[in-house]
Scaffold this active site. Sequence first.
Site, short mmCIF file in Angstrom:
data_model
loop_
_atom_site.label_atom_id
_atom_site.label_comp_id
_atom_site.label_asym_id
_atom_site.label_seq_id
_atom_site.Cartn_x
_atom_site.Cartn_y
_atom_site.Cartn_z
N GLY A 193 0.79 -1.23 0.00
CA GLY A 193 0.00 0.00 0.00
C GLY A 193 0.82 1.27 0.00
N HIS B 178 1.06 0.43 -13.34
CA HIS B 178 1.85 -0.78 -13.62
C HIS B 178 3.33 -0.37 -13.75
CE1 HIS B 178 2.57 -4.83 -15.07
NE2 HIS B 178 3.39 -4.29 -15.96
N MET C 283 -4.11 -7.24 -6.86
CA MET C 283 -3.56 -8.36 -7.62
C MET C 283 -4.62 -9.32 -8.16
SD MET C 283 -0.51 -7.40 -7.42
CE MET C 283 0.45 -8.77 -8.05
C1 GRF Z 1 3.33 -1.07 -7.58
O1 GRF Z 1 4.61 -1.24 -8.10
C2 GRF Z 1 2.33 -0.99 -8.68
O2 GRF Z 1 2.86 -0.44 -9.86
C3 GRF Z 1 1.96 -2.43 -8.92
O3 GRF Z 1 1.97 -3.01 -7.65
C4 GRF Z 1 2.88 -2.31 -6.81
C5 GRF Z 1 2.14 -1.97 -5.56
O4 GRF Z 1 2.97 -1.54 -4.54
N1 GRF Z 1 0.71 -2.52 -9.60
P1 GRF Z 1 2.33 -0.89 -3.23
O5 GRF Z 1 1.38 -1.92 -2.62
O6 GRF Z 1 1.62 0.36 -3.63
O7 GRF Z 1 3.47 -0.60 -2.29
#
Ligand code: GRF
Length: 204
Positions: free
Chosen positions: A14, A112, A93
């Site tokens: 997050g 992404h 995810m």
């Molecule tokens: C990020 O790198 C985003 O681009 C990808 O998942 C990751 C999430 O990281 N979709 P976080 O949970 O925001 O730290």
Amino acid sequence: MAWSRIAVFASGQGSNFAALVQAQREGRLGSGNIELLVSDKPEAPVAQRAEEAGIPSLLLRPKDFAGREQYEAAIVAELKRRDIGLVVLAGYMRLISPVLLEPYAGRIVNIHPSLLPAFAGKDAIGQALEYGVKVTGVTVHFVDGGMDTGPVIAQRSVEVQSEDTAESLAERIHQVEYALYPEVVAALADGKVTLNGRKAVIAD
Ligand code: GRF
């Protein structure tokens, strides 16, 4: 339904959620207001972050539902109840089914960690290192039924250095994400993004 009322979906750390919350606090999210965190992993660190920020969360385990449709229907009911206008995926995810895609068509975005269409899917940073590209980056795009296939809204590049590890490259990519995502979400919340076919344009 106001685009300014935002739900962020996340499954893990997050850190992008935190960056969006911080941007809102600092007045960098335009008319955007984060009303809700949705997570499919109630034990994920992002849930704790929402609690600390005082943002309500909807934490549902997909396996507690008969199927993906029922799981998403429960989410849609809560989004409607809160009059959410914009869904912001930040490390969520899961693929989204028509149950959520249809009522929120054109109002779901994702970030992404690559320059799409290169390195879609899981472990984009590892894929880029493995391939040996010299430049990778970050993409914010609209979400469709595919895996990272929707129209691109914004991209920013990150150079790969010869000594980079997955960790060092991820760190630089994350920093770019934390800057880019709030900018794009602000533009969306303010109604500055138009889409013509696959071509998205952000007005000044
Ligand atoms: C990020 O790198 C985003 O681009 C990808 O998942 C990751 C999430 O990281 N979709 P976080 O949970 O925001 O730290």
